[in-house]
Design a protein around this motif. Structure first.
Motif, PDB file in Angstrom:
ATOM      1  N   LEU A 213       1.365  14.317   9.895  1.00  0.00           N
ATOM      2  CA  LEU A 213       0.154  13.671   9.230  1.00  0.00           C
ATOM      3  C   LEU A 213       0.389  12.628   9.127  1.00  0.00           C
ATOM      4  O   LEU A 213       0.206  11.659   8.901  1.00  0.00           O
ATOM      5  N   PHE A 214       1.609  13.041   7.862  1.00  0.00           N
ATOM      6  CA  PHE A 214       2.336  11.511   7.103  1.00  0.00           C
ATOM      7  C   PHE A 214       2.845  10.389   7.641  1.00  0.00           C
ATOM      8  O   PHE A 214       2.174   9.215   7.435  1.00  0.00           O
ATOM      9  N   PHE A 215       3.398  10.909   8.906  1.00  0.00           N
ATOM     10  CA  PHE A 215       4.510   9.969   9.499  1.00  0.00           C
ATOM     11  C   PHE A 215       3.589   9.391  10.449  1.00  0.00           C
ATOM     12  O   PHE A 215       3.781   7.603  11.774  1.00  0.00           O
ATOM     13  N   ALA A 216       1.986   9.583  10.778  1.00  0.00           N
ATOM     14  CA  ALA A 216       1.270   9.309  11.896  1.00  0.00           C
ATOM     15  C   ALA A 216       0.527   8.240  11.297  1.00  0.00           C
ATOM     16  O   ALA A 216       0.027   7.236  11.389  1.00  0.00           O
ATOM     17  N   GLY A 217      -0.269   8.749   9.947  1.00  0.00           N
ATOM     18  CA  GLY A 217      -0.388   7.275   9.024  1.00  0.00           C
ATOM     19  C   GLY A 217       0.621   6.354   8.606  1.00  0.00           C
ATOM     20  O   GLY A 217      -0.665   5.460   8.026  1.00  0.00           O
ATOM     21  N   ILE A 218       1.718   6.385   8.735  1.00  0.00           N
ATOM     22  CA  ILE A 218       1.977   4.632   8.796  1.00  0.00           C
ATOM     23  C   ILE A 218       2.244   4.032   9.369  1.00  0.00           C
ATOM     24  O   ILE A 218       1.398   3.054   9.053  1.00  0.00           O
ATOM     25  N   VAL A 219       1.789   4.032  10.469  1.00  0.00           N
ATOM     26  CA  VAL A 219       1.025   2.291  11.652  1.00  0.00           C
ATOM     27  C   VAL A 219       0.777   2.107  10.847  1.00  0.00           C
ATOM     28  O   VAL A 219      -0.191   0.756  10.777  1.00  0.00           O
ATOM     29  N   PRO A 220      -0.312   2.980  11.349  1.00  0.00           N
ATOM     30  CA  PRO A 220      -2.234   2.232  11.159  1.00  0.00           C
ATOM     31  C   PRO A 220      -2.374   2.821   9.493  1.00  0.00           C
ATOM     32  O   PRO A 220      -2.949   1.437   9.605  1.00  0.00           O
ATOM     33  N   GLY A 221      -1.652   2.726   8.356  1.00  0.00           N
ATOM     34  CA  GLY A 221      -2.033   2.122   7.111  1.00  0.00           C
ATOM     35  C   GLY A 221      -1.033   0.998   6.445  1.00  0.00           C
ATOM     36  O   GLY A 221      -2.073  -0.086   6.475  1.00  0.00           O
ATOM     37  N   LEU A 222      -0.333   0.458   7.644  1.00  0.00           N
ATOM     38  CA  LEU A 222       0.542  -0.873   7.841  1.00  0.00           C
ATOM     39  C   LEU A 222      -0.381  -2.071   8.476  1.00  0.00           C
ATOM     40  O   LEU A 222      -0.536  -3.387   7.933  1.00  0.00           O
ATOM     41  N   LEU A 223      -0.772  -1.529   9.339  1.00  0.00           N
ATOM     42  CA  LEU A 223      -2.036  -2.372   9.989  1.00  0.00           C
ATOM     43  C   LEU A 223      -3.153  -3.171   9.794  1.00  0.00           C
ATOM     44  O   LEU A 223      -4.111  -3.188   9.770  1.00  0.00           O
ATOM     45  N   THR A 224      -3.156  -1.890   8.606  1.00  0.00           N
ATOM     46  CA  THR A 224      -4.631  -1.827   7.588  1.00  0.00           C
ATOM     47  C   THR A 224      -3.970  -3.005   6.914  1.00  0.00           C
ATOM     48  O   THR A 224      -4.785  -3.708   6.592  1.00  0.00           O
ATOM     49  N   ALA A 225      -2.843  -2.739   6.096  1.00  0.00           N
ATOM     50  CA  ALA A 225      -2.481  -3.653   5.221  1.00  0.00           C
ATOM     51  C   ALA A 225      -2.257  -5.382   5.544  1.00  0.00           C
ATOM     52  O   ALA A 225      -2.868  -6.229   5.019  1.00  0.00           O
ATOM     53  N   PHE A 226      -2.402  -5.216   7.107  1.00  0.00           N
ATOM     54  CA  PHE A 226      -1.843  -6.789   8.061  1.00  0.00           C
ATOM     55  C   PHE A 226      -2.523  -7.561   8.131  1.00  0.00           C
ATOM     56  O   PHE A 226      -2.983  -8.211   8.000  1.00  0.00           O
ATOM     57  N   ALA A 227      -4.038  -6.008   8.934  1.00  0.00           N
ATOM     58  CA  ALA A 227      -5.449  -7.114   9.023  1.00  0.00           C
ATOM     59  C   ALA A 227      -6.207  -8.063   7.381  1.00  0.00           C
ATOM     60  O   ALA A 227      -6.530  -8.706   8.087  1.00  0.00           O
ATOM     61  N   TYR A 228      -5.999  -6.734   6.750  1.00  0.00           N
ATOM     62  CA  TYR A 228      -6.760  -7.561   4.801  1.00  0.00           C
ATOM     63  C   TYR A 228      -5.986  -8.721   4.510  1.00  0.00           C
ATOM     64  O   TYR A 228      -6.533  -9.564   4.485  1.00  0.00           O
ATOM     65  N   ALA A 229      -4.389  -8.518   5.218  1.00  0.00           N
ATOM     66  CA  ALA A 229      -3.914 -10.465   4.663  1.00  0.00           C
ATOM     67  C   ALA A 229      -4.384 -11.119   5.629  1.00  0.00           C
ATOM     68  O   ALA A 229      -4.443 -12.257   4.782  1.00  0.00           O
ATOM     69  N   ALA A 230      -4.212 -11.282   7.081  1.00  0.00           N
ATOM     70  CA  ALA A 230      -4.288 -12.046   7.714  1.00  0.00           C
ATOM     71  C   ALA A 230      -5.808 -12.469   7.336  1.00  0.00           C
ATOM     72  O   ALA A 230      -6.240 -13.934   7.303  1.00  0.00           O
TER      73      ALA A 230
END
Length: 433
Positions: free
Chosen positions: A176-193
């Motif tokens: 679960l920890f490793f599965a959360g990395i890409v969605p978490g970064l994707l969310t951060a980049f979506a916010y930044a964009a």
């Protein structure tokens, strides 16, 4: 009443008691005990109520929760987050809304050592909101950025909701920890964009910074935070330690970073441990009550009946997940998000499992929906957390209006995660191979 009808009554009662502003742990616990007493003899119901919460609290996997919370509290009080914030602001000073983008990315980095959304929001709010307001940022953008960036701690490991979900669903916390990395970064980049696009189209939201600002010193402690997150994840991946032991390693490393600081000291350590203790007590109280509710739901047979009903309707998996998403959002408007997750695991998990959903992917989707619930009015706990550290003249409605843009970004992220499950599952599958 049939057992299934009792299960429905228990669930309605839990929601009703929560809406009456009874503490979530007490509401779930009372509803669960009433359901158990309606099905079992009273001595058996009392025995179940006394035994199950202890079994959950004594779970070895749950030991990671106080350790990661303590690690985040130590990092917060050591001043490390302020150093990272200053450096990120300097690097992004030429980008539209650079200070808001820096706050967002700092929230992602802080989530990698915190695990608690509200703690991350409060820490970011104390640092970033006054600075953005002094720089002339729109109050709605400044406060909403802090509230939204704080939710990243719910997904980027180590994540407290993912630990609890792993225990309740009996899935691997490490995966679960490793599965959360890409969605978490994707969310951060979506916010930044989203921030940069808005500020580019409307420059009045975020005035450009003054020219020739001095570059903050590159402290070795700034590099230590990503290294700390890397050590935790690499150690779990290489099998050097379990997620629980990773919490202890992280706490020791956090102390090594914090104790030499003059503004931390023993008083800072005591305050950090006290804060982690309060947060752990609140989480474990809700989790124990929800665990009892899960067993009561199993006794009533309601989850299996719901799964059979959905199977009989021949509902497509996509329609099922979209309907559940709507249910989560509606529940998140009126209930504590952590309670929403625990209720969903108790009631909906057997239905999803019978329909063939991957439980790792499902855990990430549930936590993403918790993130959205943390921002959705009228509850939006992260919005209230941001309000607690903002100037009194900024009304709550201003923060909620600003958060609406971040919720729009969340719609895009959720569409990607639902339509392309490989985005979530690629990393844990690759590492396990």
């Amino acid at each position: 009443m049939s057992p299934v009808e009792i299960g429905v009554a228990v669930l309605v009662g839990a929601v009703a008691l929560t809406l009456l502003r009874l503490p979530v742990a007490l509401a779930l616990g009372l509803a669960a005990f009433a359901g158990a007493a309606a099905i079992l003899p009273l001595p058996a119901a009392l025995s179940l109520t006394a035994r199950l919460p202890f079994e959950f609290a004594a779970s070895w996997e749950f030991a990671a929760v106080p350790l990661f919370l303590a690690m985040g509290a130590v990092i917060t009080r050591s001043g490390l987050a302020e150093e990272i914030m200053a450096l990120a602001e300097h690097w992004l000073r030429r980008a539209p809304g650079g200070l808001a983008v820096a706050t967002n990315l700092t929230g992602a980095g802080f989530g990698a050592v915190s695990g608690s959304s509200m703690a991350s929001t409060v820490a970011l709010g104390r640092m970033a909101v006054p600075q953005m307001l002094r720089s002339g940022y729109d109050p709605g953008l400044a406060t909403a950025t802090v509230a939204s960036a704080g939710t990243l701690a719910a997904l980027i490991p180590p994540s407290i909701p993912l630990i609890v979900y792993g225990i309740l669903s009996e899935t691997s916390v490490a995966k679960l920890f490793f599965a959360g990395i890409v969605p978490g970064l994707l969310t951060a980049f979506a916010y930044a964009a989203m921030i940069m696009i808005r500020c580019h189209l409307n420059p009045s939201l975020a005035p450009p910074p003054a020219r020739n600002q001095p570059r903050p010193p590159l402290s070795w402690r700034v590099l230590a935070l990503p290294l700390l997150a890397l050590v935790i994840l690499a150690g779990i991946y290489r099998g050097l330690f379990s997620p629980n032991e990773a919490g202890a390693v992280g706490m020791i490393c956090a102390l090594i970073l914090a104790l030499p600081q003059k503004d931390f000291g023993w008083r800072g350590l005591v305050d950090a441990l006290a804060e982690a203790t309060r947060q752990t007590a609140a989480i474990i109280a809700v989790a124990m009550a929800a665990f009892l509710l899960t067993r009561t739901m199993a006794l009533t047979g309601m989850p299996d009946a719901l799964a059979a009903l959905v199977d009989g309707w021949s509902v497509s998996p996509l329609l099922l997940i979209l309907g559940s998403t709507l249910l989560f959002v509606l529940m998140g408007m009126v209930l504590d998000p952590f309670g929403v997750m625990l209720l969903s695991v108790a009631v909906l998990l057997p239905t999803f499992e019978q329909q063939g959903f991957d439980l790792i992917w499902l855990g990430i989707i549930i936590v993403k929906l918790i993130e959205i619930g943390l921002l959705t009015p009228p509850v939006g706990l992260n919005v209230f957390a941001a309000k607690s550290v903002t100037p009194p003249h900024i009304p709550l409605t201003t923060i909620f209006r600003g958060v609406g843009w971040f919720l729009l970004a969340e719609v895009g992220v959720m569409a990607v995660l639902i339509l392309f499950p490989g985005v979530v599952l690629w990393l844990p599958q690759t590492l396990s191979n």
